[in-house]
Design an enzyme around this catalytic site. Structure first.
Site, PDB file in Angstrom:
ATOM      1  N   CYS A   9       0.785  -1.236   0.000  1.00  0.00           N
ATOM      2  CA  CYS A   9       0.000   0.000   0.000  1.00  0.00           C
ATOM      3  C   CYS A   9       0.814   1.282   0.000  1.00  0.00           C
ATOM      4  O   CYS A   9       0.701   2.117  -0.894  1.00  0.00           O
ATOM      5  CB  CYS A   9      -0.922   0.032   1.225  1.00  0.00           C
ATOM      6  SG  CYS A   9      -1.918  -1.437   1.479  1.00  0.00           S
ATOM      7  N   HIS A  47      -1.683   7.313   4.579  1.00  0.00           N
ATOM      8  CA  HIS A  47      -0.580   6.354   4.695  1.00  0.00           C
ATOM      9  C   HIS A  47       0.750   6.885   4.156  1.00  0.00           C
ATOM     10  O   HIS A  47       1.585   6.104   3.683  1.00  0.00           O
ATOM     11  CB  HIS A  47      -0.954   5.044   3.973  1.00  0.00           C
ATOM     12  CG  HIS A  47      -0.278   3.837   4.562  1.00  0.00           C
ATOM     13  ND1 HIS A  47      -0.264   2.611   3.930  1.00  0.00           N
ATOM     14  CD2 HIS A  47       0.398   3.663   5.727  1.00  0.00           C
ATOM     15  CE1 HIS A  47       0.392   1.743   4.665  1.00  0.00           C
ATOM     16  NE2 HIS A  47       0.798   2.352   5.763  1.00  0.00           N
TER      17      HIS A  47
END
Length: 500
Positions: free
Chosen positions: A86, A144
């Site tokens: 990710c 993130h």
């Protein structure tokens, strides 16, 4: 003298009137230019499998809204991201650079030991470029890319942020709020990332909806707000679905009652919730007259997690792998004003191409010093140019003392997994990477491995690692381990190992 003063006053008045008229005209022209600029909506799902949307072959997961957009747009049959996890994948989308060359090839987690880490602020995000071009920029969902203030979306070119900074989140507010308050009362530090309150810009919010629906709601609001302002928008809509934890609404689960496997059924319901949100956004775009002039991009950040409901068929491998299933993604562009409906584009493309492509169609200026690893795609898509042919698309993931590697050029791909010998595949005919051609084409394999090794020389030491074990491997010199990764004696498997 009186006549001279009157003349000066008259001429001064003409000048003011001219400047005022000119300013008004320029303002109107700028507003018109902004109105003519296309909106860009980048929809990123999380751990979505290659075979988990209807337009890419799924028969058990229903995605009617996505399928309709794909049908009327361009479907990319060979779309890749830059990393099979990710965080590194997202860093590449924002910077247009491979994560290995900017020090971000590991996921970043807020475990209390690395509060001041994030994607370097020296990297100009695509959001910065779009903002400078007059776009209203927003990110909705998963970030993130850093937890400290300097890495916050509002400080990286986004006018608005609604979502969470962590690498994932629970989906039901009544559950994660209760868990959060419990850890808070116990004095836990840090509190688990997945249960913290969502935030709007800098402020925590009391969310009440299933998170996927909440993100769709906010996306619709931003679309409507941009229409009222008559300002083009760039929206990065980063759903955390269908990333674990597998949590779905009861009414969505009921739509997939015929799927026996519980994980698969829950996963399917989560994907369906994304599709429902996309349908709501499309309805808003149509209502506001923005639909035809909006580029909608859809893809996943990496391959599907087959341990938790995903399917990457017919690809080999899963999230985290250098096999195709680790980083090849379903993807489409929908842009009625520019792109012909019903196209399939087979030339390999990468999410690294978004940066120059978005900037080009927005008429945005990229800083002269900005380095990019991708290419503008629009010439190939609209005019049939071949700028994307013949260029390598790389993938590398660090393991314990070695690296998993993949590289594709046109029809050919090399793969090295698990420190086993290199494989060569004619990937255009062998999606499942079943027939190793290295023994038959050793020169082709050698050439591609040497190109990949040369690319590896541009890498820098990671700015952070995922675990203490990783840190020890880097500090001891075991990683990156490129000397062993690109060893010549491991290039060709013996004939007995070749699949006939």
């Amino acid at each position: 003298m009186k006549n001279q003063n009157n003349l000066k006053w008259y001429l001064s008045g003409l000048t003011i009137a001219f400047l005022g008229t000119s300013s008004f005209a320029n303002g109107k022209a700028k507003e018109k230019d902004n109105c003519d600029k296309p909106n860009i909506l980048l929809i990123l799902t999380d751990d979505l499998g290659y075979n988990d949307v209807g337009f890419n072959g799924s028969t058990d997961i229903k995605t009617p809204a996505l399928d309709q957009l794909a049908k009327n747009g361009v479907v990319f049959t060979s779309a890749y991201v830059s990393h099979p996890f990710c965080g590194p994948s997202r860093a590449s989308i924002m910077t247009g650079r491979y994560p290995h060359v900017i020090g971000t090839p590991y996921n970043l987690r807020d475990d209390g030991t690395r509060p001041n880490l994030g994607v370097p602020v020296s990297e100009t995000y695509i959001s910065n470029v779009m903002q400078e071009a007059g776009y209203y920029t927003s990110v909705v969902g998963k970030w993130h890319l850093g937890f400290a203030p300097q890495y916050h979306p509002n400080n990286r070119g986004f006018d608005e942020f609604y979502g969470f900074l962590a690498g994932g989140h629970d989906y039901f507010p009544d559950q994660f709020k209760q868990a959060y308050e419990k850890q808070l009362s116990e004095g836990r530090h840090p509190i688990r990332e997945y249960i913290r309150p969502l935030v709007h810009n800098q402020d925590e919010v009391e969310e009440t909806e299933y998170v996927t629906d909440a993100l769709s709601r906010e996306a619709v609001r931003i679309v409507n707000d941009a229409a009222e302002r008559k300002q083009p928008f760039f929206m990065y809509l980063a759903y955390n679905a269908p990333h674990v934890p597998l949590q779905a609404k009861k009414e969505d689960l009921e739509k997939f009652a015929d799927i026996a496997d519980v994980d698969r059924r829950t996963y399917a319901a989560m994907v369906y919730a994304v599709d429902r949100g996309v349908e709501q956004i499309v309805e808003s775009l149509k209502k506001n007259g923005q639909f035809e002039n909006t580029l909608i991009v859809f893809l996943s950040d990496n391959g599907g997690n087959t341990d938790h409901g995903a399917s990457n068929d017919p690809l080999k491998g899963m999230k985290g792998d250098a096999w195709e299933g680790g980083y090849r993604t379903p993807m489409f562009f929908h842009y009625p004003n520019k792109l012909k409906a019903g196209m399939k584009f087979d030339t390999p493309v990468t999410s690294l191409d978004f940066y120059p492509t978005f900037a080009k169609i927005a008429g945005a200026k990229i800083p002269e010093a900005k380095k990019m690893d991708g290419k503008d795609m629009m010439g190939d898509l609209i005019n049939g140019e071949t700028n994307l042919k013949g260029r390598p698309v790389y993938l590398l993931r660090y393991r314990e003392g070695y690296a998993d590697v993949g590289m594709r050029i046109d029809d050919w791909k090399i793969t090295r997994m698990g420190n086993e010998p290199w494989n060569l595949f004619k990937i255009s005919d062998d999606l499942g990477e079943k027939k190793d051609m290295s023994y038959r084409h050793p020169d082709k394999l050698k050439e591609m491995v040497e190109m990949t090794e040369e690319w590896s020389k541009t890498h820098i030491r990671p700015l952070w690692v995922y675990s203490q074990k990783d840190l020890e491997l880097w500090n001891s010199g075991v990683l990156p381990g490129y000397e062993g990764t690109f060893e010549v004696e491991k290039l060709v498997a013996p004939p007995s190992a070749v699949s006939e």
